[in-house]
Write a protein that holds these residues in place. Structure first.
Motif, PDB file in Angstrom:
ATOM      1  N   TYR A  11      26.346  10.486  15.692  1.00  0.00           N
ATOM      2  CA  TYR A  11      25.358  11.564  15.586  1.00  0.00           C
ATOM      3  C   TYR A  11      26.008  12.911  15.910  1.00  0.00           C
ATOM      4  CZ  TYR A  11      20.941  14.080  16.188  1.00  0.00           C
ATOM      5  OH  TYR A  11      19.913  14.978  16.075  1.00  0.00           O
ATOM      6  N   GLU A  12      26.783  12.942  16.988  1.00  0.00           N
ATOM      7  CA  GLU A  12      27.481  14.170  17.377  1.00  0.00           C
ATOM      8  C   GLU A  12      28.483  14.598  16.308  1.00  0.00           C
ATOM      9  OE1 GLU A  12      26.857  16.388  19.839  1.00  0.00           O
ATOM     10  OE2 GLU A  12      25.117  15.077  20.087  1.00  0.00           O
ATOM     11  N   GLU A  13      29.222  13.628  15.773  1.00  0.00           N
ATOM     12  CA  GLU A  13      30.215  13.908  14.727  1.00  0.00           C
ATOM     13  C   GLU A  13      29.559  14.536  13.499  1.00  0.00           C
ATOM     14  OE1 GLU A  13      33.685  13.623  14.218  1.00  0.00           O
ATOM     15  OE2 GLU A  13      33.661  13.485  16.405  1.00  0.00           O
ATOM     16  N   LEU A  14      28.330  14.094  13.191  1.00  0.00           N
ATOM     17  CA  LEU A  14      27.641  14.601  12.000  1.00  0.00           C
ATOM     18  C   LEU A  14      27.358  16.106  12.091  1.00  0.00           C
ATOM     19  CD1 LEU A  14      25.252  11.618  11.197  1.00  0.00           C
ATOM     20  CD2 LEU A  14      27.264  12.333   9.894  1.00  0.00           C
TER      21      LEU A  14
ATOM     22  N   LEU B  83      28.238   1.931   9.335  1.00  0.00           N
ATOM     23  CA  LEU B  83      27.260   2.077   8.257  1.00  0.00           C
ATOM     24  C   LEU B  83      25.829   1.905   8.746  1.00  0.00           C
ATOM     25  CD1 LEU B  83      27.176   2.862   5.402  1.00  0.00           C
ATOM     26  CD2 LEU B  83      27.742   0.563   4.723  1.00  0.00           C
ATOM     27  N   GLU B  84      25.605   0.916   9.582  1.00  0.00           N
ATOM     28  CA  GLU B  84      24.248   0.695  10.097  1.00  0.00           C
ATOM     29  C   GLU B  84      23.749   1.885  10.923  1.00  0.00           C
ATOM     30  OE1 GLU B  84      21.883  -2.710  12.531  1.00  0.00           O
ATOM     31  OE2 GLU B  84      23.474  -3.371  11.171  1.00  0.00           O
ATOM     32  N   PRO B  85      24.535   2.377  11.906  1.00  0.00           N
ATOM     33  CA  PRO B  85      24.050   3.564  12.630  1.00  0.00           C
ATOM     34  C   PRO B  85      23.905   4.795  11.737  1.00  0.00           C
ATOM     35  CG  PRO B  85      26.175   2.803  13.535  1.00  0.00           C
ATOM     36  CD  PRO B  85      25.750   1.820  12.496  1.00  0.00           C
ATOM     37  N   LEU B  86      24.775   4.925  10.724  1.00  0.00           N
ATOM     38  CA  LEU B  86      24.650   6.047   9.786  1.00  0.00           C
ATOM     39  C   LEU B  86      23.297   5.988   9.080  1.00  0.00           C
ATOM     40  CD1 LEU B  86      26.073   8.520   8.395  1.00  0.00           C
ATOM     41  CD2 LEU B  86      26.727   6.911   6.593  1.00  0.00           C
ATOM     42  N   LEU B  87      22.911   4.792   8.634  1.00  0.00           N
ATOM     43  CA  LEU B  87      21.623   4.634   7.948  1.00  0.00           C
ATOM     44  C   LEU B  87      20.453   4.865   8.909  1.00  0.00           C
ATOM     45  CD1 LEU B  87      22.414   1.639   5.587  1.00  0.00           C
ATOM     46  CD2 LEU B  87      21.996   4.013   4.939  1.00  0.00           C
ATOM     47  N   GLU B  88      20.597   4.447  10.161  1.00  0.00           N
ATOM     48  CA  GLU B  88      19.534   4.694  11.148  1.00  0.00           C
ATOM     49  C   GLU B  88      19.326   6.200  11.319  1.00  0.00           C
ATOM     50  OE1 GLU B  88      20.652   2.599  14.729  1.00  0.00           O
ATOM     51  OE2 GLU B  88      20.499   0.639  13.734  1.00  0.00           O
TER      52      GLU B  88
ATOM     53  N   ARG C 174      22.680  15.486   6.915  1.00  0.00           N
ATOM     54  CA  ARG C 174      24.139  15.373   6.975  1.00  0.00           C
ATOM     55  C   ARG C 174      24.556  13.909   6.806  1.00  0.00           C
ATOM     56  NH1 ARG C 174      26.371  20.198  10.068  1.00  0.00           N
ATOM     57  NH2 ARG C 174      24.620  21.628  10.011  1.00  0.00           N
ATOM     58  N   ALA C 175      23.769  13.004   7.381  1.00  0.00           N
ATOM     59  CA  ALA C 175      24.032  11.573   7.203  1.00  0.00           C
ATOM     60  C   ALA C 175      23.872  11.197   5.730  1.00  0.00           C
ATOM     61  CB  ALA C 175      23.092  10.746   8.079  1.00  0.00           C
ATOM     62  N   ALA C 176      22.891  11.788   5.070  1.00  0.00           N
ATOM     63  CA  ALA C 176      22.663  11.525   3.644  1.00  0.00           C
ATOM     64  C   ALA C 176      23.848  12.004   2.808  1.00  0.00           C
ATOM     65  CB  ALA C 176      21.368  12.199   3.176  1.00  0.00           C
ATOM     66  N   TRP C 177      24.388  13.171   3.156  1.00  0.00           N
ATOM     67  CA  TRP C 177      25.549  13.693   2.423  1.00  0.00           C
ATOM     68  C   TRP C 177      26.737  12.746   2.551  1.00  0.00           C
ATOM     69  CZ3 TRP C 177      25.487  19.217   4.965  1.00  0.00           C
ATOM     70  CH2 TRP C 177      24.333  19.904   4.560  1.00  0.00           C
TER      71      TRP C 177
END
Length: 190
Positions: free
Chosen positions: A7-10, A34-39, A51-54
């Motif tokens: 989350y911080e990296e995003l 991948l799982e935390p990115l989708l969460e 940003r996660a979507a990008w």
């Protein structure tokens, strides 16, 4: 890397291609992210979800098959995405999936994209066509729906009706894509 660290990296992801690609490759090299990115992506009211979507879109662009274990999560939640900067990448990923599924070349997507997944993509794409979205999600949706309409015979008439109805009120970009899709629909149905 934990979900909180991701989350911080995003926060460092911006519109630049290099940043999006860097984080897409980071996730590809560490599939457990991948799982935390989708969460994060599907926490749809949080601006970081964009940003996660990008990152997710770029990851799918690099290696679409990486989405396979997460197709249920993606298709079950794609319709809930509503922030403009996140809607475009979601529509693009739907286009990636339908293009791979209906394309001539071999793809594992053909074995894993189920009836249920396609139905949820259809629903999301029609929502983007009907709602007040920007041109890009509509353009990606038109293409996805056209391809899905080669399998589901009710889609082309519905899509043509929406395109013709909205034609005069839309941008030149919409009109150009709509003309192209309408021509393809007429060719298939004649």
């Amino acid at each position: 890397m934990t979900k909180a660290q991701l989350y911080e990296e995003l926060n460092y992801v911006n519109h630049s291609r290099e940043k999006r690609l860097y984080y897409a490759n980071l996730v590809l090299s560490q599939p457990e992210l991948l799982e935390p990115l989708l969460e994060i992506l599907f926490d749809v009211d949080d601006k970081i979800s964009c940003r996660a979507a990008w990152v997710f879109e770029f990851m799918c662009g690099e290696n679409l098959e990486a989405i396979i274990p997460h197709l249920d999560t993606f298709t079950n939640n794609v319709s809930s995405v509503h922030l403009d900067p996140a809607v475009r990448p979601m529509a693009k990923i739907c286009e990636y999936l339908t293009t791979a599924y209906y394309g001539k070349s071999d793809s594992k997507i053909k074995q894993h994209l189920s009836e249920s997944h396609k139905e949820k993509i259809i629903e999301a794409c029609f929502d983007w066509m009907i709602n007040d979205e920007k041109i890009a999600p509509k353009a990606y949706s038109m293409n996805s729906l056209y391809l899905l309409g080669t399998e589901y015979d009710w889609i082309h008439p519905e899509l043509a009706m929406i395109l013709e109805r909205d034609f005069q009120m839309q941008s030149s970009g919409f009109k150009a894509r709509a003309r192209h899709i309408l021509k393809k629909i007429k060719k298939v149905s004649s």
